[in-house]
Design an enzyme around this catalytic site. Structure first.
Site, PDB file in Angstrom:
ATOM      1  N   HIS A 268     -32.337  16.828  -1.984  1.00 21.12           N
ATOM      2  CA  HIS A 268     -31.703  17.071  -0.785  1.00 21.12           C
ATOM      3  C   HIS A 268     -32.699  17.183   0.190  1.00 21.12           C
ATOM      4  O   HIS A 268     -33.012  16.182   0.827  1.00 21.12           O
ATOM      5  CB  HIS A 268     -30.844  18.399  -1.330  1.00 21.12           C
ATOM      6  CG  HIS A 268     -29.743  19.107  -0.301  1.00 21.12           C
ATOM      7  ND1 HIS A 268     -29.208  18.363   0.543  1.00 21.12           N
ATOM      8  CD2 HIS A 268     -29.314  20.314  -0.210  1.00 21.12           C
ATOM      9  CE1 HIS A 268     -28.352  18.881   1.400  1.00 21.12           C
ATOM     10  NE2 HIS A 268     -28.311  20.033   0.662  1.00 21.12           N
ATOM     11  N   HIS A 307     -27.235   7.677  -1.151  1.00 24.34           N
ATOM     12  CA  HIS A 307     -26.316   9.003  -0.801  1.00 24.34           C
ATOM     13  C   HIS A 307     -25.184   9.051  -1.733  1.00 24.34           C
ATOM     14  O   HIS A 307     -24.652   8.064  -2.043  1.00 24.34           O
ATOM     15  CB  HIS A 307     -25.896   9.062   0.523  1.00 24.34           C
ATOM     16  CG  HIS A 307     -25.593  10.486   1.141  1.00 24.34           C
ATOM     17  ND1 HIS A 307     -24.624  10.838   1.097  1.00 24.34           N
ATOM     18  CD2 HIS A 307     -26.568  11.060   1.958  1.00 24.34           C
ATOM     19  CE1 HIS A 307     -24.693  12.121   1.612  1.00 24.34           C
ATOM     20  NE2 HIS A 307     -25.574  12.291   2.271  1.00 24.34           N
ATOM     21  N   ASP A 363     -32.933  11.079   6.008  1.00 25.40           N
ATOM     22  CA  ASP A 363     -34.304  11.700   5.626  1.00 25.40           C
ATOM     23  C   ASP A 363     -35.228  10.573   5.855  1.00 25.40           C
ATOM     24  O   ASP A 363     -36.526  10.619   6.022  1.00 25.40           O
ATOM     25  CB  ASP A 363     -34.435  12.243   4.240  1.00 25.40           C
ATOM     26  CG  ASP A 363     -33.536  13.535   4.338  1.00 25.40           C
ATOM     27  OD1 ASP A 363     -33.693  14.296   5.429  1.00 25.40           O
ATOM     28  OD2 ASP A 363     -33.036  13.764   3.242  1.00 25.40           O
TER      29      ASP A 363
HETATM   30  N1  CMC Z   1     -34.009   4.955  -5.346  1.00 19.61           N
HETATM   31  C1  CMC Z   1     -33.731   4.046  -6.364  1.00 19.61           C
HETATM   32  N2  CMC Z   1     -32.826   4.214  -7.111  1.00 19.61           N
HETATM   33  C2  CMC Z   1     -31.675   4.871  -6.881  1.00 19.61           C
HETATM   34  C3  CMC Z   1     -32.078   5.851  -5.890  1.00 19.61           C
HETATM   35  C4  CMC Z   1     -33.219   5.668  -5.150  1.00 19.61           C
HETATM   36  N3  CMC Z   1     -33.275   6.527  -3.876  1.00 19.61           N
HETATM   37  N4  CMC Z   1     -30.836   6.520  -5.532  1.00 19.61           N
HETATM   38  C5  CMC Z   1     -30.018   6.122  -6.189  1.00 19.61           C
HETATM   39  N5  CMC Z   1     -30.767   5.335  -7.188  1.00 19.61           N
HETATM   40  C6  CMC Z   1     -29.939   4.569  -8.364  1.00 19.61           C
HETATM   41  C7  CMC Z   1     -29.940   5.338  -9.649  1.00 19.61           C
HETATM   42  O1  CMC Z   1     -30.969   5.124 -10.347  1.00 19.61           O
HETATM   43  C8  CMC Z   1     -28.623   4.830 -10.182  1.00 19.61           C
HETATM   44  O2  CMC Z   1     -28.912   3.541 -10.937  1.00 19.61           O
HETATM   45  P1  CMC Z   1     -28.222   3.305 -12.352  1.00 19.61           P
HETATM   46  O3  CMC Z   1     -26.872   2.895 -11.788  1.00 19.61           O
HETATM   47  O4  CMC Z   1     -28.993   2.029 -12.757  1.00 19.61           O
HETATM   48  O5  CMC Z   1     -28.415   4.306 -13.218  1.00 19.61           O
HETATM   49  C9  CMC Z   1     -27.678   4.560  -9.023  1.00 19.61           C
HETATM   50  O6  CMC Z   1     -28.570   4.243  -7.999  1.00 19.61           O
HETATM   51  C10 CMC Z   1     -26.758   5.405  -8.689  1.00 19.61           C
HETATM   52  O7  CMC Z   1     -27.433   6.678  -8.492  1.00 19.61           O
HETATM   53  P2  CMC Z   1     -27.111   8.280  -8.742  1.00 19.61           P
HETATM   54  O8  CMC Z   1     -28.203   8.908  -8.933  1.00 19.61           O
HETATM   55  O9  CMC Z   1     -26.066   8.121  -9.806  1.00 19.61           O
HETATM   56  O10 CMC Z   1     -26.370   8.550  -7.203  1.00 19.61           O
HETATM   57  P3  CMC Z   1     -26.295   9.960  -6.927  1.00 19.61           P
HETATM   58  O11 CMC Z   1     -25.215  10.007  -6.007  1.00 19.61           O
HETATM   59  O12 CMC Z   1     -26.085  10.866  -8.087  1.00 19.61           O
HETATM   60  O13 CMC Z   1     -27.675  10.483  -6.049  1.00 19.61           O
HETATM   61  C11 CMC Z   1     -29.016  10.934  -4.257  1.00 19.61           C
HETATM   62  C12 CMC Z   1     -27.622  10.532  -4.765  1.00 19.61           C
HETATM   63  C13 CMC Z   1     -29.190  11.045  -2.656  1.00 19.61           C
HETATM   64  C14 CMC Z   1     -29.545  12.321  -5.039  1.00 19.61           C
HETATM   65  C15 CMC Z   1     -29.956   9.716  -4.892  1.00 19.61           C
HETATM   66  O14 CMC Z   1     -29.611   8.464  -4.200  1.00 19.61           O
HETATM   67  C16 CMC Z   1     -31.469  10.154  -4.562  1.00 19.61           C
HETATM   68  O15 CMC Z   1     -31.964  10.739  -5.346  1.00 19.61           O
HETATM   69  N6  CMC Z   1     -31.964   9.453  -3.520  1.00 19.61           N
HETATM   70  C17 CMC Z   1     -33.335   9.824  -3.203  1.00 19.61           C
HETATM   71  C18 CMC Z   1     -33.490  11.473  -2.592  1.00 19.61           C
HETATM   72  C19 CMC Z   1     -33.003  11.413  -1.137  1.00 19.61           C
HETATM   73  O16 CMC Z   1     -33.133  10.302  -0.294  1.00 19.61           O
HETATM   74  N7  CMC Z   1     -32.200  12.639  -0.832  1.00 19.61           N
HETATM   75  C20 CMC Z   1     -31.601  12.823   0.486  1.00 19.61           C
HETATM   76  C21 CMC Z   1     -30.295  12.394   0.521  1.00 19.61           C
HETATM   77  S1  CMC Z   1     -29.426  12.556   2.141  1.00 19.61           S
HETATM   78  C22 CMC Z   1     -30.054  14.183   2.854  1.00 19.61           C
HETATM   79  C23 CMC Z   1     -29.069  15.404   2.137  1.00 19.61           C
HETATM   80  O17 CMC Z   1     -27.812  15.190   2.545  1.00 19.61           O
HETATM   81  O18 CMC Z   1     -29.595  16.034   1.567  1.00 19.61           O
END
Ligand code: CMC
Length: 443
Positions: A268, A307, A363
């Site tokens: 986050h 996201h 971010d």
């Molecule tokens: N790098 C590589 N792969 C990723 C990433 C990433 N940053 N984010 C998602 N994926 C992949 C994930 O492994 C999954 O792949 P698969 O379908 O093969 O299993 C697919 O994309 C879908 O991801 P998810 O984890 O189901 O997506 P989510 O909606 O649960 O997670 C997130 C969203 C923001 C937590 C995630 O994208 C992440 O961990 N990003 C990196 C951390 C980050 O930058 N966070 C800041 C978010 S913006 C500020 C805020 O509002 O907090």
């Protein structure tokens, strides 16, 4: 056009049910009438991480993730970033309308009146180690404010509530700056209420022996806009924490401490800190392809990408890119920017990222600006928290005034042991790994 209802046939019983659809949503509680027997508890929805569950009706923030739209109270983020100020936006988020001149003067005046913190809070801060993370300190200090303002427990009293809005918004930068100065062993700089909100924050961070701190107007403005961009983001992890803790009628300081704790995590608001650490680890443009390969192999996440809601682009990231150019004109170009740009270029044309709709989020570039402005990485989530405070308050007020809300209390699907008899000490088998055993429990 058909009826706004959903017809469900339960194949276990052959019975059919008609549920109302309103605003594209069915009420989960309507599912409870679907039972196989009289004793049956009724059908529930299973939605870990609330990926498809609306927990409230809200008028604060609108996001269209597919189109990359973000609006506070109906105003597009691009217009607010260009024309509003953070304090005006804070008012908008909490009260629902932009203030007129008189209201704005009063709002800003009251906020200035509350920038100082009780000396005992400052002393409390002195108890932290020199290397304590400023976000950990902020979480603790926000919680500690609860003990200084016991009246804040009267959450239904509009006048008392208002005082806590002022205190939370006005004191958070003071707590943040004091936390930073503590880690550096520097004397605390008290608020200068002649300065703007962002200008005073810079003053409390950086002032040394000069009689009056003069913030650089470009950096002051950039920080103000960054605060606006972080103002609210509807039902994210920290807003949900604010609402959930607030729903027990805890005072707003405890709820805000919980929200800040939620924000602290690297998935986050802690992501901006991780982006910088990642860019430093990559070290050079030539290492970008190798790093992306490791991400695609599932070894790492590309921090600052992806996201839960935005599946096209994050409008905040686009505005931030513009601010970065203005800031770098003052501070000099951040050398890590080239690595960031190359990472973005490669990722945006790679099938892995395209297929998963992974784009730079807020971010990805904010950390580069903060670094150029002289902030250490640990301060990045703290800066996020300062900007998000009015959003948390807006969400908290809306939750309290919503007649449909009650104490937040999700259901579970119990997968543990059924009843079993207590085992005497000499009958127990040694357990090598308690966690592993717990997850292997029969259903
Ligand atoms: N790098 C590589 N792969 C990723 C990433 C990433 N940053 N984010 C998602 N994926 C992949 C994930 O492994 C999954 O792949 P698969 O379908 O093969 O299993 C697919 O994309 C879908 O991801 P998810 O984890 O189901 O997506 P989510 O909606 O649960 O997670 C997130 C969203 C923001 C937590 C995630 O994208 C992440 O961990 N990003 C990196 C951390 C980050 O930058 N966070 C800041 C978010 S913006 C500020 C805020 O509002 O907090």
């Amino acid at each position: 056009m058909g009826k706004d209802t959903l017809t469900i046939t339960d194949n276990r019983t052959g019975k059919t049910y008609e549920l109302e659809i309103k605003d594209g949503t069915i009420r989960s509680l309507d599912l409870r009438q679907i039972k196989v027997s009289k004793e049956d508890f009724g059908l529930m929805g299973y939605d870990p991480a609330f990926t498809n569950t609306a927990s409230c009706r809200s008028q604060v923030t609108f996001i269209d993730g597919a189109k990359g739209i973000l609006m506070y109270r109906g105003y597009p983020i691009e217009q607010l970033a260009e024309q509003s100020s953070f304090l005006e936006t804070a008012y908008l988020l909490i009260y629902g309308e932009l203030p007129n001149g008189e209201q704005l003067d009063e709002w800003e005046g009251n906020l200035k009146h509350h920038t100082f913190i009780h000396e005992n809070i400052r002393k409390l801060l002195g108890g932290f180690r020199y290397d304590a993370h400023p976000m950990g300190m902020l979480v603790s200090m926000l919680g500690a404010l609860s003990t200084f303002y016991p009246k804040s427990k009267r959450i239904r009293d509009p006048e008392i509530r208002k005082e806590q809005f002022y205190r939370l918004i006005a004191k958070t930068p003071t707590l943040a700056a004091f936390s930073f100065r503590h880690t550096r062993g520097l004397p605390m700089i008290y608020p200068d209420n002649d300065l703007s909100y962002a200008g005073n924050f810079l003053n409390m961070l950086w002032k040394m022996s000069e009689a009056k701190y003069e913030p650089n107007p470009v950096l002051e403005k950039a920080l103000d806009v960054l605060f606006i961009l972080h103002g609210d983001h509807e039902q994210n992890c920290s807003a949900n924490a604010m609402r959930s803790v607030g729903s027990s009628e805890a005072d707003p300081y405890c709820a805000a401490a919980a929200a800040a704790a939620a924000l602290y995590g690297p998935l986050h608001g802690g992501a901006n800190e991780q982006v910088l650490r990642m860019l430093v680890e990559i070290g050079s443009i030539k290492n970008v392809p190798g790093y992306v390969k490791r991400v695609k192999e599932g070894e790492l996440l590309l921090m600052g990408f992806g996201h839960r809601v935005y599946k096209n682009y994050d409008p905040r990231a686009q505005i931030i890119k513009g601010i970065a150019d203005q800031v770098f004109e003052v501070t000099g170009r951040n050398p890590l920017l080239d690595i960031a740009l190359e990472l973005e270029r490669i990722a945006l044309q790679d099938d892995y990222f395209v297929k998963r709709k992974l784009y730079p989020n807020v971010d990805f570039y904010s950390g580069l600006i903060y670094q150029a402005m002289g902030f250490p990485v640990e301060m990045y989530p703290v800066l996020f928290a300062i900007g998000r405070m009015p959003g948390w308050i807006g969400q908290w007020v809306e939750m309290l005034d919503d007649k449909e809300q009650k104490i937040a209390r999700p259901r579970q699907i119990y997968t543990g042991y059924q009843k079993r008899d207590y085992l005497a000490l000499d009958k127990r088998v040694p357990v090598a790994d308690k966690a592993a055993v717990a997850t292997q429990a029969p259903t």
